[in-house]
Design a protein around this motif. Structure first.
Motif, mmCIF file in Angstrom:
data_model
loop_
_atom_site.group_PDB
_atom_site.id
_atom_site.type_symbol
_atom_site.label_atom_id
_atom_site.label_comp_id
_atom_site.label_asym_id
_atom_site.label_seq_id
_atom_site.Cartn_x
_atom_site.Cartn_y
_atom_site.Cartn_z
ATOM 1 N N THR A 55 42.066 67.315 -4.735
ATOM 2 C CA THR A 55 41.705 68.277 -5.779
ATOM 3 C C THR A 55 42.707 69.429 -5.806
ATOM 4 N N GLY A 56 43.181 69.838 -4.647
ATOM 5 C CA GLY A 56 44.204 70.885 -4.580
ATOM 6 C C GLY A 56 45.488 70.477 -5.287
ATOM 7 N N VAL A 57 45.888 69.217 -5.119
ATOM 8 C CA VAL A 57 47.087 68.726 -5.817
ATOM 9 C C VAL A 57 46.854 68.733 -7.325
ATOM 10 N N LEU A 58 45.681 68.278 -7.759
ATOM 11 C CA LEU A 58 45.376 68.291 -9.194
ATOM 12 C C LEU A 58 45.325 69.728 -9.728
ATOM 13 N N LEU A 59 44.784 70.634 -8.929
ATOM 14 C CA LEU A 59 44.762 72.043 -9.339
ATOM 15 C C LEU A 59 46.182 72.574 -9.499
ATOM 16 N N PHE A 60 47.081 72.177 -8.616
ATOM 17 C CA PHE A 60 48.480 72.584 -8.740
ATOM 18 C C PHE A 60 49.036 72.141 -10.097
ATOM 19 N N LEU A 61 48.738 70.924 -10.498
ATOM 20 C CA LEU A 61 49.214 70.417 -11.790
ATOM 21 C C LEU A 61 48.581 71.179 -12.955
ATOM 22 N N VAL A 62 47.286 71.442 -12.865
ATOM 23 C CA VAL A 62 46.588 72.183 -13.930
ATOM 24 C C VAL A 62 47.113 73.611 -14.009
ATOM 25 N N LEU A 63 47.321 74.240 -12.857
ATOM 26 C CA LEU A 63 47.820 75.614 -12.848
ATOM 27 C C LEU A 63 49.238 75.681 -13.417
ATOM 28 N N THR A 64 50.048 74.677 -13.121
ATOM 29 C CA THR A 64 51.393 74.610 -13.695
ATOM 30 C C THR A 64 51.308 74.462 -15.214
ATOM 31 N N ALA A 65 50.410 73.603 -15.688
ATOM 32 C CA ALA A 65 50.212 73.440 -17.136
ATOM 33 C C ALA A 65 49.729 74.751 -17.757
ATOM 34 N N LEU A 67 50.297 77.801 -16.698
ATOM 35 C CA LEU A 67 51.417 78.744 -16.724
ATOM 36 C C LEU A 67 52.393 78.393 -17.843
ATOM 37 N N LEU A 68 52.676 77.115 -18.021
ATOM 38 C CA LEU A 68 53.544 76.689 -19.133
ATOM 39 C C LEU A 68 52.916 77.030 -20.479
ATOM 40 N N TRP A 69 51.625 76.786 -20.614
ATOM 41 C CA TRP A 69 50.928 77.108 -21.866
ATOM 42 C C TRP A 69 51.009 78.608 -22.136
ATOM 43 N N ARG A 70 50.870 79.397 -21.079
ATOM 44 C CA ARG A 70 50.935 80.860 -21.229
ATOM 45 C C ARG A 70 52.320 81.306 -21.698
ATOM 46 N N TRP A 71 53.370 80.666 -21.189
ATOM 47 C CA TRP A 71 54.727 81.018 -21.603
ATOM 48 C C TRP A 71 55.019 80.560 -23.026
ATOM 49 N N LEU A 72 54.492 79.394 -23.414
ATOM 50 C CA LEU A 72 54.744 78.848 -24.748
ATOM 51 C C LEU A 72 53.811 79.431 -25.806
ATOM 52 N N ASN A 73 52.726 80.012 -25.358
ATOM 53 C CA ASN A 73 51.678 80.464 -26.263
ATOM 54 C C ASN A 73 51.189 81.828 -25.783
ATOM 55 N N PRO A 74 51.865 82.896 -26.178
ATOM 56 C CA PRO A 74 51.557 84.223 -25.625
ATOM 57 C C PRO A 74 50.079 84.608 -25.733
ATOM 58 N N SER A 75 49.661 85.424 -24.786
ATOM 59 C CA SER A 75 48.269 85.890 -24.734
ATOM 60 C C SER A 75 47.986 86.859 -25.871
ATOM 61 N N PRO A 76 46.712 86.984 -26.226
ATOM 62 C CA PRO A 76 46.330 87.959 -27.255
ATOM 63 C C PRO A 76 46.633 89.386 -26.811
ATOM 64 N N ARG A 77 46.613 90.271 -27.770
ATOM 65 C CA ARG A 77 46.818 91.690 -27.501
ATOM 66 C C ARG A 77 45.745 92.145 -26.515
ATOM 67 N N PRO A 78 46.164 92.750 -25.384
ATOM 68 C CA PRO A 78 45.167 93.182 -24.389
ATOM 69 C C PRO A 78 44.333 94.354 -24.894
ATOM 70 N N LEU A 79 43.111 94.425 -24.391
ATOM 71 C CA LEU A 79 42.195 95.499 -24.756
ATOM 72 C C LEU A 79 42.087 96.480 -23.596
#
Length: 184
Positions: A55-65, A67-79
């Protein structure tokens, strides 16, 4: 439903990845806490660590995805106030650093004897670093302290979200529970 983030809120992918990571981290913490107390004759003595590692290995893959999604798809304006926005940015960055360090330490524990990590029979992660002096013990101590630090930071993160929801009455928490509506 909107898949991607917008300036006003998170999309379905970001929300799904956030909660998947949250559930996995809490579940791995609980499993790790429980399994270290197992005795050699307990039926879960070998199964629990195998599940934890895979599960830790799968979490590593999900966390990498994530992080990539965050870089490709910026977060909303913070409140929030300027200091709260800066603090949130620091906390989110710290989460990524701590979680990746936690998983690297787990990898070093698991591969200290040169064995690969089997991921539910789907694939194996080979041991690339092994036989370092006291590798398993040192990595184990680091892993344990990082796990407690991540759980403590997650508790503060949750409290901050509730503070925004209950006292500030802003949309910080709602944005992570409900995807932004799509434009029509």
């Amino acid at each position: 439903m909107q898949w991607r983030n917008r300036e006003t809120g998170y999309g379905l992918v970001a929300i799904g990845l956030h909660w998947l990571v949250a559930v996995a981290v809490i579940g791995l913490f609980a499993l790790g806490w429980w399994m270290v107390e197992l005795t050699y004759y307990d039926p879960w003595y070998r199964q629990a660590p195998a599940i934890h590692k895979a599960t830790g290995v799968l979490l590593f893959l999900v966390l990498t995805a994530r992080l990539l999604w965050r870089w490709l798809n910026p977060s909303p304006r913070p409140l929030g106030k300027p200091w709260e926005r800066r603090a949130a940015s620091v906390v989110h960055g710290t989460f990524y650093v701590l979680l990746f360090a936690l998983m690297i330490a787990g990898y070093l524990i698991s591969t200290a004897d040169g064995s690969a990590i089997d991921v539910f029979g789907l694939f194996s992660v080979p041991a690339t670093i092994s036989d370092l002096p006291d590798q398993e013990d040192i990595a184990g101590d680091v892993h344990r302290w990082l796990a407690w630090t991540v759980i403590g930071l997650a508790a503060l993160h949750a409290l901050a979200a509730f503070k925004h929801h209950l006292f500030d009455r802003d949309d910080t928490l709602r944005r992570m529970l409900r995807p932004v509506a799509s434009r029509r």
